[in-house]
Each structure stands twice: as C-alpha cells, then as structure tokens.
Design a protein around this motif. Structure first.
Motif, PDB file in Angstrom:
ATOM      1  N   ASP A   1       0.854  -1.181   0.000  1.00 34.31           N
ATOM      2  CA  ASP A   1       0.000   0.000   0.000  1.00 34.31           C
ATOM      3  C   ASP A   1       0.888   1.229   0.000  1.00 34.31           C
ATOM      4  O   ASP A   1       1.933   1.255   0.667  1.00 34.31           O
ATOM      5  CB  ASP A   1      -0.918   0.023   1.225  1.00 34.31           C
ATOM      6  N   VAL A   2       0.472   2.257  -0.746  1.00 30.40           N
ATOM      7  CA  VAL A   2       1.235   3.490  -0.839  1.00 30.40           C
ATOM      8  C   VAL A   2       0.377   4.629  -0.301  1.00 30.40           C
ATOM      9  O   VAL A   2      -0.795   4.763  -0.656  1.00 30.40           O
ATOM     10  CB  VAL A   2       1.660   3.778  -2.290  1.00 30.40           C
TER      11      VAL A   2
ATOM     12  N   TYR B   1      -2.150   0.707 -12.215  1.00 31.59           N
ATOM     13  CA  TYR B   1      -2.109  -0.695 -12.616  1.00 31.59           C
ATOM     14  C   TYR B   1      -0.944  -1.354 -11.903  1.00 31.59           C
ATOM     15  O   TYR B   1      -0.133  -0.701 -11.242  1.00 31.59           O
ATOM     16  CB  TYR B   1      -2.010  -0.858 -14.138  1.00 31.59           C
ATOM     17  N   GLY B   2      -0.861  -2.659 -12.043  1.00 24.77           N
ATOM     18  CA  GLY B   2       0.174  -3.424 -11.357  1.00 24.77           C
ATOM     19  C   GLY B   2      -0.450  -4.399 -10.371  1.00 24.77           C
ATOM     20  O   GLY B   2      -1.597  -4.221  -9.934  1.00 24.77           O
ATOM     21  N   ALA B   3       0.305  -5.440 -10.031  1.00 24.38           N
ATOM     22  CA  ALA B   3      -0.168  -6.464  -9.103  1.00 24.38           C
ATOM     23  C   ALA B   3       0.118  -5.999  -7.687  1.00 24.38           C
ATOM     24  O   ALA B   3       1.172  -6.280  -7.112  1.00 24.38           O
ATOM     25  CB  ALA B   3       0.523  -7.798  -9.387  1.00 24.38           C
ATOM     26  N   GLN B   4      -0.827  -5.254  -7.125  1.00 22.45           N
ATOM     27  CA  GLN B   4      -0.669  -4.742  -5.768  1.00 22.45           C
ATOM     28  C   GLN B   4      -0.835  -5.831  -4.718  1.00 22.45           C
ATOM     29  O   GLN B   4      -0.230  -5.772  -3.647  1.00 22.45           O
ATOM     30  CB  GLN B   4      -1.690  -3.623  -5.533  1.00 22.45           C
ATOM     31  N   THR B   5      -1.628  -6.829  -5.008  1.00 18.56           N
ATOM     32  CA  THR B   5      -1.877  -7.949  -4.095  1.00 18.56           C
ATOM     33  C   THR B   5      -1.667  -9.254  -4.860  1.00 18.56           C
ATOM     34  O   THR B   5      -2.184  -9.407  -5.976  1.00 18.56           O
ATOM     35  CB  THR B   5      -3.305  -7.901  -3.531  1.00 18.56           C
ATOM     36  N   ARG B   6      -0.926 -10.171  -4.249  1.00 18.16           N
ATOM     37  CA  ARG B   6      -0.689 -11.463  -4.874  1.00 18.16           C
ATOM     38  C   ARG B   6      -0.667 -12.553  -3.813  1.00 18.16           C
ATOM     39  O   ARG B   6      -0.246 -12.326  -2.675  1.00 18.16           O
ATOM     40  CB  ARG B   6       0.634 -11.468  -5.642  1.00 18.16           C
TER      41      ARG B   6
ATOM     42  N   LEU C   1       5.441  -7.914  -6.229  1.00 18.67           N
ATOM     43  CA  LEU C   1       4.328  -6.971  -6.210  1.00 18.67           C
ATOM     44  C   LEU C   1       4.740  -5.698  -6.933  1.00 18.67           C
ATOM     45  O   LEU C   1       5.919  -5.335  -6.966  1.00 18.67           O
ATOM     46  CB  LEU C   1       3.919  -6.647  -4.771  1.00 18.67           C
ATOM     47  N   GLU C   2       3.744  -4.997  -7.493  1.00 21.67           N
ATOM     48  CA  GLU C   2       4.025  -3.765  -8.226  1.00 21.67           C
ATOM     49  C   GLU C   2       2.842  -2.824  -8.115  1.00 21.67           C
ATOM     50  O   GLU C   2       1.677  -3.255  -8.163  1.00 21.67           O
ATOM     51  CB  GLU C   2       4.322  -4.064  -9.692  1.00 21.67           C
ATOM     52  N   CYS C   3       3.138  -1.540  -7.959  1.00 22.84           N
ATOM     53  CA  CYS C   3       2.100  -0.515  -7.894  1.00 22.84           C
ATOM     54  C   CYS C   3       2.583   0.699  -8.673  1.00 22.84           C
ATOM     55  O   CYS C   3       3.588   1.322  -8.306  1.00 22.84           O
ATOM     56  CB  CYS C   3       1.795  -0.125  -6.448  1.00 22.84           C
TER      57      CYS C   3
END
Length: 266
Positions: free
Chosen positions: A99-100, A112-117, A128-130
């Motif tokens: 979380d940012v 976009y991006g895989a914030q939760t995996r 993870l990516e945000c």
C-alpha cells in the motif's frame, strides 16, 4: 639476470601494495552494495526507513510484520513501486500486499500493477508492483490527487496460517519514476511539499529550541512543485509559430498595392 630480478621484485611490491587497496574498496559488513541503500525497514509511519528512488532497499523480517519505507516524489513524476518477498522453503499459501500513502497518509490508488498477490505452497518468492498516478503540482483541497512530498510504502501479509507466523523472510523494495513532462503540468503550485515532521524534537532536554526533525530525502534536483516544465517551451514555440504564420499570411494576401490596369513598371 639482475635486471630481471629487480623487475620481478618491483612487480611483487606493487602487487602487495594493491592488495590492501582492493580490500579497502569492498563494502564493510552491514553496508549495502547499492550506493548505501538501507538494509532494514521501519515498523510504522513514524519509523519508516527513507529510501531514494533508484535504490534497492532490503530488509530481513518475520512473516506477519508490517514493513514501512518512505521516498520523495516530485511534480510530474509517475512513481512505480516494486517489492519482492523471498519466502521460506516450507510455507502455506500466503497473500502479500503493498500500500502506498502520501504525506497526509492518504492511501493512493494504483493505476495498474499487481498490488496484491497470493503465493502458493511451492512458490519461492512473490513479486508486487504498484504504478501510481502522476504527481500533480497542485490540486483542489477535496481531491485525493497525489501531490509532491514524502510517500510511504507498507508491505505486509494479509492472510497467514498460524504455523507461518514468525517465519523469516527477505524483502526488497525499489522505487523508480517516469517523468511525464509538461503534458501533465498545471497552473497552480504548492507553497511547500507535503513532507511531514515528527512529534519529537532533535534534543530531549527541556527548553531545547531545535526545530522538529523532517524527512531528510528530497528529489535529486530539489523540489520544483510546478515552477518549471517543458510546457513553457511548447507554449513559447507555439506563439512564435503563430506569429510567423500571421506574417506569411499577410504577405500572401496583401496584394501588389497597384490600381487595376497599371503595368508593374509604370
């Protein structure tokens, strides 16, 4: 032969002298090889570890901990936060999330991006990516737009089995930004970036007049907060082209200035 022995002795002396120099150039224990990047993470907003953009911060933690980092972001940048968690050999399915938050501790949504995996039982790591929205130089008070200042990253596991609590994990964090240019520039600007202070002061003695300690990191070129962008260049170029087009149009349409029927050499 004597000259060969002298040359060999000189080469050995240079080699022995170079060994301590090479040893001194290696990083000392506890020092990161990535330009002094931090090797730990905070456990709350107040203790978040500062990391510069472009560095790879690392941390050794236990499953179930909350890990916090902070980084600076200026107007016109679109930050991308990437985190990698290396899991223990034996573990159940785990869900991790980043979380940012901005300087006002408002949670910022990811474009976009895989914030939760979720990592399966056979996964050795989870990535993870945000990608945040572009940081704006100014915004309405009621809006939740990202503004220049300090940003916080929180990394944690959401759903854990009791057996996985406390297991050792290794985490990596890297923040990079793309400069979006004058296309996203706005007319307003903040008077100061959103860089919060801390409740305690630099000194613990009573009557100490030292100012509150602020976050120490800022962008490489300082805070711009919308003072300059290539939007000014495109505006000036557009004005110059418009003026040239007006002069050319006038020359084409003004005519010769002679009455009809009068020859040119008359």
């Amino acid at each position: 032969m004597r000259a060969v022995r002298v040359l060999s002795a000189a080469l050995m002396t240079l080699g022995l002298a170079a060994v301590p120099a090479a040893a001194d150039s290696s990083p000392s224990p506890g020092e990161s090889e990535d330009g002094g990047a931090p090797t730990r993470a905070g456990t709350s907003f107040r203790t978040a570890t500062e990391v510069e953009q472009g560095q790879t911060a690392t941390a050794r933690a236990s499953t179930g901990d909350y890990l916090y980092w902070s980084f600076p972001a200026d107007a016109g940048q679109r930050p991308t936060v990437r985190a990698t968690v290396r899991l223990p050999e034996r573990h159940a399915a785990e869900t991790w999330q980043i979380d940012v938050y901005d300087g006002l501790r408002r949670r910022q949504a990811c474009q976009y991006g895989a914030q939760t995996r979720t990592a399966g039982t056979d996964a050795a790591s989870v990535e993870l990516e945000c990608v945040l929205r572009t940081v704006r130089a100014w915004s309405e008070p009621w809006a939740n737009d990202p503004l220049p200042g300090t940003y916080y990253v929180r990394l944690t596991a959401l759903r854990l089995s009791t057996a996985d609590l406390g297991q050792a994990v290794d985490a990596e964090l890297r923040v990079e930004s793309k400069d979006m240019g004058g296309a996203v520039a706005v007319d307003g600007a903040l008077s100061e970036p959103l860089v919060p202070g801390v409740a305690t002061r630099a000194g613990s003695d009573e009557g100490n007049d030292d100012p509150a300690v602020l976050a120490g990191l800022e962008p490489e070129d300082g805070w711009t907060s919308g003072r300059w962008s290539d939007r000014w260049i495109w505006t000036a170029a557009g004005g110059a082209l418009a003026a040239l087009a007006g002069v050319a149009g006038y020359r084409l349409t003004r005519g010769s200035g002679r009455p009809p029927g009068v020859p040119p050499n008359a």
